[in-house]
Scaffold this motif. Structure first.
Motif, PDB file in Angstrom:
ATOM      1  N   ARG A  12       0.868  -1.304   0.240  1.00 28.05           N
ATOM      2  CA  ARG A  12      -0.049   0.074   0.104  1.00 28.05           C
ATOM      3  C   ARG A  12       0.944   1.392   0.006  1.00 28.05           C
ATOM      4  O   ARG A  12       0.325   2.348  -0.611  1.00 28.05           O
ATOM      5  CB  ARG A  12      -0.928  -0.022   1.139  1.00 28.05           C
ATOM      6  CG  ARG A  12      -1.788  -1.182   1.233  1.00 28.05           C
ATOM      7  CD  ARG A  12      -3.060  -0.875   0.248  1.00 28.05           C
ATOM      8  NE  ARG A  12      -4.182  -1.902   0.370  1.00 28.05           N
ATOM      9  CZ  ARG A  12      -5.262  -1.800  -0.280  1.00 28.05           C
ATOM     10  NH1 ARG A  12      -5.394  -0.744  -0.946  1.00 28.05           N
ATOM     11  NH2 ARG A  12      -6.069  -2.888  -0.283  1.00 28.05           N
ATOM     12  N   SER A  13       1.990   1.324   0.813  1.00 25.64           N
ATOM     13  CA  SER A  13       2.810   2.372   0.889  1.00 25.64           C
ATOM     14  C   SER A  13       4.248   2.157   1.388  1.00 25.64           C
ATOM     15  O   SER A  13       4.483   0.988   1.688  1.00 25.64           O
ATOM     16  CB  SER A  13       2.101   3.502   1.893  1.00 25.64           C
ATOM     17  OG  SER A  13       2.128   2.972   3.022  1.00 25.64           O
ATOM     18  N   CYS A  14       5.150   3.100   1.126  1.00 25.25           N
ATOM     19  CA  CYS A  14       6.478   2.966   1.561  1.00 25.25           C
ATOM     20  C   CYS A  14       6.442   3.010   2.970  1.00 25.25           C
ATOM     21  O   CYS A  14       6.012   3.958   3.711  1.00 25.25           O
ATOM     22  CB  CYS A  14       7.425   3.627   0.892  1.00 25.25           C
ATOM     23  SG  CYS A  14       7.579   3.520  -0.913  1.00 25.25           S
ATOM     24  N   VAL A  54       3.337  -0.972 -10.338  1.00 25.01           N
ATOM     25  CA  VAL A  54       2.500  -1.314  -9.010  1.00 25.01           C
ATOM     26  C   VAL A  54       3.637  -1.329  -7.664  1.00 25.01           C
ATOM     27  O   VAL A  54       4.640  -1.998  -8.275  1.00 25.01           O
ATOM     28  CB  VAL A  54       1.988  -2.988  -9.136  1.00 25.01           C
ATOM     29  CG1 VAL A  54       1.168  -3.047  -7.759  1.00 25.01           C
ATOM     30  CG2 VAL A  54       0.764  -2.729 -10.218  1.00 25.01           C
ATOM     31  N   LEU A  55       3.337  -0.701  -6.598  1.00 25.42           N
ATOM     32  CA  LEU A  55       4.266  -0.822  -5.626  1.00 25.42           C
ATOM     33  C   LEU A  55       4.764  -2.161  -5.095  1.00 25.42           C
ATOM     34  O   LEU A  55       4.058  -3.247  -5.205  1.00 25.42           O
ATOM     35  CB  LEU A  55       3.878  -0.224  -4.384  1.00 25.42           C
ATOM     36  CG  LEU A  55       4.467   0.360  -3.242  1.00 25.42           C
ATOM     37  CD1 LEU A  55       5.739   1.303  -3.984  1.00 25.42           C
ATOM     38  CD2 LEU A  55       3.879   0.965  -2.205  1.00 25.42           C
ATOM     39  N   SER A  56       6.076  -2.416  -5.181  1.00 26.52           N
ATOM     40  CA  SER A  56       6.677  -3.788  -4.828  1.00 26.52           C
ATOM     41  C   SER A  56       6.692  -3.824  -3.180  1.00 26.52           C
ATOM     42  O   SER A  56       6.545  -2.877  -2.609  1.00 26.52           O
ATOM     43  CB  SER A  56       8.165  -3.687  -5.221  1.00 26.52           C
ATOM     44  OG  SER A  56       8.854  -4.658  -4.260  1.00 26.52           O
ATOM     45  N   LEU A  57       6.653  -4.941  -2.923  1.00 24.36           N
ATOM     46  CA  LEU A  57       6.413  -5.374  -1.385  1.00 24.36           C
ATOM     47  C   LEU A  57       7.788  -4.917  -0.709  1.00 24.36           C
ATOM     48  O   LEU A  57       7.743  -5.053   0.552  1.00 24.36           O
ATOM     49  CB  LEU A  57       6.144  -7.043  -1.233  1.00 24.36           C
ATOM     50  CG  LEU A  57       4.573  -7.141  -0.930  1.00 24.36           C
ATOM     51  CD1 LEU A  57       4.000  -6.883  -1.767  1.00 24.36           C
ATOM     52  CD2 LEU A  57       4.234  -8.322  -0.067  1.00 24.36           C
ATOM     53  N   HIS A  58       8.775  -4.817  -1.495  1.00 27.16           N
ATOM     54  CA  HIS A  58      10.050  -4.316  -0.890  1.00 27.16           C
ATOM     55  C   HIS A  58       9.533  -2.840  -0.195  1.00 27.16           C
ATOM     56  O   HIS A  58      10.361  -2.587   0.779  1.00 27.16           O
ATOM     57  CB  HIS A  58      11.176  -4.197  -1.852  1.00 27.16           C
ATOM     58  CG  HIS A  58      11.778  -5.315  -2.324  1.00 27.16           C
ATOM     59  ND1 HIS A  58      12.493  -6.225  -1.424  1.00 27.16           N
ATOM     60  CD2 HIS A  58      11.985  -6.101  -3.726  1.00 27.16           C
ATOM     61  CE1 HIS A  58      12.886  -7.325  -2.210  1.00 27.16           C
ATOM     62  NE2 HIS A  58      12.457  -7.180  -3.281  1.00 27.16           N
TER      63      HIS A  58
END
Length: 224
Positions: A12-14, A54-58
């Protein structure tokens, strides 16, 4: 030995750093396979997936890149054992050597992303595992086929206006990750009016009854 099917939890976010569960996975990896050339290629990185938007789970510190020597004969077996025991380990995706498994299906399938992942395995954790449920001891038990594991961490408690404690802090931290553009909640463990309002906001946007009570349905929607 159970494959995780369903319940994929996207980023969802960093969040600013690696989770404890991902740290534990890397620690286990280096201890178990460091003498075979295993390395740590990183956990936290605020970025989209390679070649995508799409935002990575990293970005949430829930993905670990476990370095492997190119052309080795052992890492594929380890990655497949991750897949086969993914429910016990709290894993939702593994990518290695041009193959991907994720919790949308049981089997491996071809991976056509920009990185072939021939020099590492990309492993993604579900939130309960990332939040500390995945320990080195748990990984050792699963990977060595040892004594039966205790069940996953217990369900989160029901919270409401007036609740206090560590679970409220977890709730506040999670809501801050979900809505980084909103004024952050104080992570003080006190379920006050601002936390209540943010919970109701989240529930309304998630198709839940906006009653301010954080029960099983709300915890699941938050990724627990």
């Amino acid at each position: 030995m159970t494959i995780q099917i369903g319940g994929y939890q996207g980023a969802r976010s960093c969040t600013g750093g690696p989770t404890q569960g991902a740290r534990n996975l890397v620690s286990w990896w280096l201890g178990a396979y460091g003498d075979r050339g295993a390395t740590n290629l990183g956990i936290y990185n605020c970025r989209p997936v390679s070649g995508g938007s799409v935002l990575s789970l990293h970005a949430e510190g829930r993905a670990a890149d476990l370095g492997t020597p190119v052309g080795n004969t052992w890492s594929w077996g380890v990655m497949d054992t991750f897949r086969l025991n993914s429910q016990e380990l709290g894993l939702q995706c593994v990518i290695h050597n041009r193959r991907i498994w994720s919790s949308i299906a049981a089997d491996w399938r071809p991976y056509s992303g920009s990185s072939p992942h021939t020099d590492h395995g990309h492993v993604e954790l579900m939130w309960w595992a990332a939040n500390g449920g995945l320990t080195v001891d748990r990984i050792n038990q699963v990977m060595q086929g040892g004594t039966p594991l205790p069940p996953p961490p217990p369900a989160m408690p029901v919270l409401r206006l007036g609740s206090t404690g560590d679970a409220v802090r977890t709730l506040q931290e999670t809501l801050n990750r979900w809505y980084p553009s909103l004024p952050p909640l104080d992570v003080d463990g006190d379920f006050g009016p601002r936390t209540d309002a943010r919970v109701r906001y989240f529930q309304g946007r998630s198709g839940l009854v906006a009653d301010g009570i954080v029960g099983p349905a709300t915890w699941r929607a938050l990724g627990f």
